[in-house]
Design a protein around this motif. Structure first.
Motif, PDB file in Angstrom:
ATOM      1  N   ILE A  81       0.859  -1.131  -0.017  1.00 23.31           N
ATOM      2  CA  ILE A  81      -0.092   0.014  -0.142  1.00 23.31           C
ATOM      3  C   ILE A  81       0.865   1.244  -0.154  1.00 23.31           C
ATOM      4  CG2 ILE A  81      -0.203  -0.005   2.593  1.00 23.31           C
ATOM      5  CD1 ILE A  81      -3.040   1.005   2.278  1.00 23.31           C
ATOM      6  N   VAL A  82       0.599   2.330  -0.681  1.00 21.17           N
ATOM      7  CA  VAL A  82       0.995   3.363  -0.627  1.00 21.17           C
ATOM      8  C   VAL A  82       0.214   4.439  -0.017  1.00 21.17           C
ATOM      9  CG1 VAL A  82       2.287   5.342  -2.018  1.00 21.17           C
ATOM     10  CG2 VAL A  82       1.920   2.786  -2.859  1.00 21.17           C
ATOM     11  N   VAL A  85      -6.682   0.246   7.102  1.00 21.50           N
ATOM     12  CA  VAL A  85      -6.877  -0.902   6.446  1.00 21.50           C
ATOM     13  C   VAL A  85      -6.157  -2.242   6.792  1.00 21.50           C
ATOM     14  CG1 VAL A  85      -8.096   0.053   4.675  1.00 21.50           C
ATOM     15  CG2 VAL A  85      -5.807  -0.691   4.156  1.00 21.50           C
TER      16      VAL A  85
END
Ligand code: IMP
Length: 183
Positions: free
Chosen positions: A105-106, A157
């Protein structure tokens, strides 16, 4: 672990396993085309990128090689520490190689910006990024992700390689962690 197994810990489900699988297949098809005859070196960022790397690499029809780096990020909390450090470097020389960084994820893009600069100085033939997910701050910071799974909201998340305090990495889908779990 299935989404239903931890449904009470999630304030929302963002993507099911099937959703993610379909999207990774699309990215692999794009990479197959772009890297035909180039045998890219996929560099996975531990630990989060393990799932993206496993699924993406197996969805490719072209040959590739794989290596791994570990970079410090959040520790066990939910906010970026701003400190970037190489904990484990790769074993392969990337001189004249077509490098594809594989990230989970970024978020702020801090990790990726640091990494790209670091790898560029090692003279690869090319360097691009494939990430499972991207949050809005990365878009604001203009971090370039050529192969992106999904844009998501800026919530914390978990699942598909992403953890909270070491847990939930083995969750098959992606969900927003309920604040009651960490507050
Ligand atoms: P950045 O440097 O802010 O882009 O953060 C990138 C790293 O932070 C990722 O590779 C993840 O390990 C971690 N991270 C960022 N957002 C989340 C999240 O929502 N859940 C779990 N880990 C995250």
């Amino acid at each position: 672990m299935k989404l239903d197994d931890v449904r009470a810990d999630l304030s929302a489900v963002l993507f099911t396993e099937e959703h993610i699988e379909t999207r990774i297949g699309e990215l692999a098809a794009q990479i197959d085309q772009d890297y035909a005859d180039k045998s890219p070196l996929l560099v996975g960022i531990l630990n989060g990128a393990v799932m993206v790397m496993a699924d993406l690499s197996r969805a490719l029809s072209i040959h590739c090689e794989m290596d791994w780096m570990a970079i410090s990020s959040y520790g066990s909390g939910v906010a970026s520490s701003g400190v970037v450090r190489i904990l484990k470097d790769m074993n392969t020389s990337i001189v004249d190689r077509h490098v594809l960084i594989v990230e989970d994820i970024v978020d702020t893009g801090l990790t990726l910006s640091y990494l790209i600069e670091n790898l560029k100085s090692r003279n690869p033939a090319s360097i691009e990024v494939c990430a499972g997910f991207r949050k809005p701050e990365a878009v604001r910071n203009h971090v370039s992700v050529k192969y992106l799974g999904f844009d998501i909201p800026s919530d914390f998340v978990v699942g598909y390689g992403l953890d909270y305090a070491g847990r939930y990495r083995n969750l098959r889908g992606l969900g927003i962690l309920s604040p009651k779990v960490y507050s």
